[in-house]
Design a protein around this motif. Structure first.
Motif, mmCIF file in Angstrom:
data_model
loop_
_atom_site.group_PDB
_atom_site.id
_atom_site.type_symbol
_atom_site.label_atom_id
_atom_site.label_comp_id
_atom_site.label_asym_id
_atom_site.label_seq_id
_atom_site.Cartn_x
_atom_site.Cartn_y
_atom_site.Cartn_z
ATOM 1 N N UNK A 72 -11.804 3.104 2.664
ATOM 2 C CA UNK A 72 -12.911 4.024 2.901
ATOM 3 C C UNK A 72 -13.743 4.232 1.633
ATOM 4 N N UNK A 73 -13.080 4.347 0.479
ATOM 5 C CA UNK A 73 -13.820 4.555 -0.763
ATOM 6 C C UNK A 73 -13.036 4.061 -1.964
ATOM 7 N N UNK B 88 -6.812 6.171 -6.783
ATOM 8 C CA UNK B 88 -7.816 6.960 -6.102
ATOM 9 C C UNK B 88 -8.540 6.263 -4.971
ATOM 10 N N UNK B 89 -8.112 5.058 -4.612
ATOM 11 C CA UNK B 89 -8.708 4.409 -3.443
ATOM 12 C C UNK B 89 -8.264 5.176 -2.201
ATOM 13 N N UNK B 90 -9.194 5.389 -1.286
ATOM 14 C CA UNK B 90 -8.897 6.147 -0.076
ATOM 15 C C UNK B 90 -8.900 5.194 1.111
ATOM 16 N N UNK B 91 -7.856 5.301 1.935
ATOM 17 C CA UNK B 91 -7.709 4.453 3.116
ATOM 18 C C UNK B 91 -7.608 5.320 4.364
ATOM 19 N N UNK C 241 -6.167 9.191 3.499
ATOM 20 C CA UNK C 241 -5.543 9.687 2.270
ATOM 21 C C UNK C 241 -5.740 8.698 1.122
ATOM 22 N N UNK C 242 -5.629 9.203 -0.116
ATOM 23 C CA UNK C 242 -5.697 8.322 -1.286
ATOM 24 C C UNK C 242 -4.369 7.625 -1.539
ATOM 25 N N UNK D 175 0.813 -1.202 0.000
ATOM 26 C CA UNK D 175 0.000 0.000 0.000
ATOM 27 C C UNK D 175 0.850 1.258 0.000
ATOM 28 N N UNK D 176 0.224 2.355 -0.380
ATOM 29 C CA UNK D 176 0.889 3.643 -0.464
ATOM 30 C C UNK D 176 -0.162 4.725 -0.248
ATOM 31 N N UNK D 177 0.175 5.789 0.431
ATOM 32 C CA UNK D 177 -0.694 6.940 0.595
ATOM 33 C C UNK D 177 0.129 8.206 0.419
ATOM 34 N N UNK D 178 -0.523 9.233 -0.133
ATOM 35 C CA UNK D 178 0.193 10.459 -0.434
ATOM 36 C C UNK D 178 -0.718 11.663 -0.229
ATOM 37 N N UNK D 179 -0.096 12.806 0.144
ATOM 38 C CA UNK D 179 -0.824 14.042 0.342
ATOM 39 C C UNK D 179 0.019 15.214 -0.132
#
Length: 125
Positions: free
Chosen positions: A86-87, A99-102, A115-116, A61-65
């Motif tokens: 989440x979405x 664009x998956x949000x966790x 974050x996505x 997994x990866x998340x970025x802002x």
């Protein structure tokens, strides 16, 4: 009655112990959660301070802002986390699953962030 309560608690604990077996992958449906660990923490643009936060996980997994996220900055590589989907974006081009949000909670600090998995939604730049 007390015997039933003990049995019920034992059953719940046994389920909780089995949960980490799913930690090897990302959640696949909204509301699903997995446990994993932080692999690395950095900035959105590699080596560019102030460019936002980025975090990668042992499960891929990866998340970025674009913004700096204090909860991520207070985390460390190796921290155990719980990731919940989440979405999921709809009407995406075939093969574009960005664009998956966790919502991720650091189990050491008890801080969370949502974050996505990409800087852009599916179909975007």
């Amino acid at each position: 009655m007390a015997h039933r309560k003990k049995f019920f608690l034992l059953a719940i604990l046994s389920l909780a112990v089995c949960e980490p077996a799913r930690a090897a992958s990302l959640p696949t449906y909204v509301g699903a959660c997995v446990k994993t660990r932080i692999k690395s923490i950095g900035t959105r643009l590699e080596g560019v301070p102030g460019s936002g936060s980025a975090v990668s996980f042992k499960n891929g997994g990866y998340q970025v802002s674009y913004d700096s996220v204090p909860a991520i900055e207070h985390s460390k590589a190796g921290d155990h986390v719980r990731m919940c989907l989440v979405s999921i974006p709809r009407h995406c081009p075939k093969g574009d699953d960005r664009g998956r949000v966790y919502r991720t909670t650091n189990l050491r600090t008890h801080k969370s962030w949502k974050l996505p998995d990409s800087e852009h939604m599916c179909g975007g730049a």
